[in-house]
Motif scaffolding. Sequence first.
Motif, short mmCIF file in Angstrom:
data_model
loop_
_atom_site.label_atom_id
_atom_site.label_comp_id
_atom_site.label_asym_id
_atom_site.label_seq_id
_atom_site.Cartn_x
_atom_site.Cartn_y
_atom_site.Cartn_z
N THR A 31 112.31 58.10 -17.54
CA THR A 31 113.26 57.71 -16.49
C THR A 31 114.60 58.43 -16.66
OG1 THR A 31 113.83 55.74 -17.79
CG2 THR A 31 112.24 55.46 -16.02
N THR A 32 115.02 58.65 -17.91
CA THR A 32 116.27 59.39 -18.17
C THR A 32 116.15 60.83 -17.69
OG1 THR A 32 116.72 58.02 -20.12
CG2 THR A 32 117.93 60.09 -19.93
N ILE A 33 115.01 61.46 -17.99
CA ILE A 33 114.76 62.84 -17.54
C ILE A 33 114.77 62.90 -16.00
CG2 ILE A 33 113.02 64.68 -17.40
CD1 ILE A 33 112.21 63.88 -20.29
N PHE A 34 114.17 61.88 -15.37
CA PHE A 34 114.11 61.81 -13.91
C PHE A 34 115.52 61.76 -13.31
CE2 PHE A 34 114.26 58.82 -10.28
CZ PHE A 34 113.60 59.61 -9.33
N ARG A 83 104.51 50.67 -17.17
CA ARG A 83 104.29 49.44 -17.95
C ARG A 83 102.85 48.95 -17.80
NH1 ARG A 83 109.01 47.44 -19.97
NH2 ARG A 83 110.93 48.12 -18.96
N ILE A 84 102.32 49.05 -16.57
CA ILE A 84 100.92 48.64 -16.34
C ILE A 84 99.98 49.50 -17.18
CG2 ILE A 84 99.07 48.63 -14.61
CD1 ILE A 84 101.21 47.85 -12.53
N LEU A 85 100.33 50.79 -17.33
CA LEU A 85 99.52 51.71 -18.14
C LEU A 85 99.76 51.55 -19.64
CD1 LEU A 85 99.93 54.94 -15.96
CD2 LEU A 85 97.91 53.47 -16.10
N ARG A 86 100.64 50.56 -19.98
CA ARG A 86 100.97 50.23 -21.38
C ARG A 86 101.59 51.43 -22.12
NH1 ARG A 86 98.90 45.33 -22.69
NH2 ARG A 86 97.23 44.52 -21.34
N ILE A 87 102.43 52.17 -21.41
CA ILE A 87 103.18 53.26 -22.04
C ILE A 87 104.29 52.63 -22.88
CG2 ILE A 87 104.56 55.35 -21.61
CD1 ILE A 87 101.69 55.63 -20.69
N PRO A 88 104.53 53.10 -24.14
CA PRO A 88 105.59 52.53 -24.98
C PRO A 88 106.96 52.57 -24.29
CG PRO A 88 104.20 54.00 -26.26
CD PRO A 88 103.77 54.15 -24.84
N LYS A 89 107.80 51.57 -24.58
CA LYS A 89 109.10 51.43 -23.93
C LYS A 89 109.98 52.66 -24.14
CE LYS A 89 112.89 48.14 -23.38
NZ LYS A 89 113.47 46.85 -23.86
N LYS A 90 109.94 53.24 -25.35
CA LYS A 90 110.76 54.43 -25.65
C LYS A 90 110.37 55.61 -24.74
CE LYS A 90 111.90 53.46 -30.49
NZ LYS A 90 111.78 53.93 -31.90
N ILE A 91 109.07 55.76 -24.51
CA ILE A 91 108.58 56.84 -23.65
C ILE A 91 109.02 56.60 -22.20
CG2 ILE A 91 106.55 58.09 -22.82
CD1 ILE A 91 107.08 58.47 -25.77
N ILE A 92 108.95 55.33 -21.76
CA ILE A 92 109.39 54.98 -20.40
C ILE A 92 110.86 55.32 -20.22
CG2 ILE A 92 109.77 53.08 -18.78
CD1 ILE A 92 107.30 51.71 -19.98
N PHE A 107 118.11 58.14 7.25
CA PHE A 107 116.90 57.45 6.79
C PHE A 107 116.00 58.39 6.00
CE2 PHE A 107 112.43 56.26 7.58
CZ PHE A 107 112.41 55.02 6.97
N VAL A 108 115.71 59.56 6.58
CA VAL A 108 114.81 60.53 5.93
C VAL A 108 115.43 61.07 4.64
CG1 VAL A 108 113.66 62.77 6.17
CG2 VAL A 108 113.68 61.16 8.09
N PHE A 109 116.73 61.43 4.70
CA PHE A 109 117.41 61.99 3.53
C PHE A 109 117.42 61.01 2.36
CE2 PHE A 109 121.42 62.85 1.17
CZ PHE A 109 121.10 64.10 0.68
N ASN A 110 117.72 59.73 2.66
CA ASN A 110 117.80 58.73 1.59
C ASN A 110 116.43 58.30 1.07
OD1 ASN A 110 120.61 57.66 0.81
ND2 ASN A 110 120.76 57.90 3.03
N LEU A 111 115.36 58.68 1.77
CA LEU A 111 114.02 58.39 1.28
C LEU A 111 113.57 59.36 0.19
CD1 LEU A 111 111.70 57.42 4.27
CD2 LEU A 111 112.16 56.09 2.23
N LEU A 112 114.27 60.51 0.08
CA LEU A 112 113.88 61.51 -0.92
C LEU A 112 113.90 60.90 -2.32
CD1 LEU A 112 115.87 64.62 0.37
CD2 LEU A 112 113.42 64.21 0.60
N PRO A 113 112.86 61.13 -3.13
CA PRO A 113 112.79 60.54 -4.48
C PRO A 113 113.65 61.30 -5.49
CG PRO A 113 110.84 61.85 -4.07
CD PRO A 113 111.63 61.89 -2.80
N ILE A 114 114.94 61.37 -5.20
CA ILE A 114 115.89 62.05 -6.08
C ILE A 114 116.88 61.00 -6.60
CG2 ILE A 114 117.66 63.85 -6.23
CD1 ILE A 114 116.20 65.24 -3.89
N ALA A 115 117.13 61.00 -7.88
CA ALA A 115 117.80 59.90 -8.57
C ALA A 115 119.03 59.30 -7.90
CB ALA A 115 118.15 60.34 -9.99
N PRO A 116 120.02 60.06 -7.43
CA PRO A 116 121.21 59.41 -6.89
C PRO A 116 120.97 58.72 -5.54
CG PRO A 116 121.67 61.68 -7.53
CD PRO A 116 120.20 61.51 -7.51
N LEU A 117 119.89 59.09 -4.82
CA LEU A 117 119.62 58.53 -3.51
C LEU A 117 118.84 57.23 -3.61
CD1 LEU A 117 118.53 61.83 -1.69
CD2 LEU A 117 120.79 60.77 -1.70
#
Length: 349
Positions: free
Chosen positions: A291-294, A278-287, A253-263
């Motif tokens: 997310t890709t970098i993440f 999106r709420i902050l109206r960031i352009p789609k390309k930037i989003i 439970f704890v391990f899979n809660l980590l905010p790391i992409a494959p988990l």
Amino acid sequence: MTNEIVILLLMLLFILCFFRMIKSSVDLTVTMKRKSIDDDNRFKLMDKYQARMFNNILNIFIISGCIAFLFENQITSKLIINLMIAYVTLNFIICMHEFGHYFFGKRYGLKIEAFNVGIGNTLFKTKIKETTFTLKLIPFLGFVKPADTEQFNRLRRGQKILFFSGGLFVNYFFYVLGVVMIAVDKGHSVVYGIKTSFTLLWTIVLKIIDSFTLDIIYSPNASIEGQVQEMLGMSDIFSEFWIGFAIINLLFFVFNLLPIAPLDGGHIFKELMEKTLRILRIPKKIITLITTIFVLVGLIFFGSRIVVNNGWDMLNDLQGRWLEFTLWLMLLFTVVGYFTQRKLDKIKP
């Protein structure tokens, strides 16, 4: 005497896996160079031989860990029973974790292509309707794969988050169940057990955060061999089944809660991050870029953990004998090259 016999058998198995690894690498190299097969068959064969090579390399690391463990621990009937209980329980926990994802996927009308438990060599495989269910040798990791990416992308964000959270719900439920069973066994009420599970979770999470250092991630003990030894050593917790059951589910439970992409936590964090951007109206390309970098950072984290820790472990084992290691490595490549060329010479142009 029992230890020596088992270690000898493991060494023979190690040699077998080593030669199977060489054969797979030869077959892979030959397939890449052959001109007499079309690209579709070439890629299928390459995937097949790559999987075989990976499984044999993994088996070599696992066997090395088992041998190292047996050099320091004596085989007893209690150890064997605890290992068997741990093995079955781990497979059950991973299976139920993946069933949590599977349940929400089917609830939202997704076609599930694969339901996979474990890694390494395949022990059991069957297909029911559109889903292929696979059980593999090593009870570590697993996944549920939707058949249609576009169908999955059409789900609402909340539905996606519930799909990714399915395994977490199952592990948390089993963790609470384990603590309740321990409490009842000691003469307490079910309500007391539930309250204790909340208190214990909060206490353990705070301790994990407080004790977190890079040594936990980057150290020789984090190599595959080191992790095998630690997992074998942890089998002792199953001398009291419900304690082991609760601890393993809590770790999942704890391990899979980590905010790391494959988990699971990484996927949930990604969905929430996209919503916030999106709420902050960031352009789609930037989003998309963020997310890709993440995702890449998460994959690098896991990949570097394997490469760095196994390299570090090897450095400690070699103790400066790099010339000897280089010569053995060159001999290995020479053997692979020799048998590859022999096989290519036998194939008609």
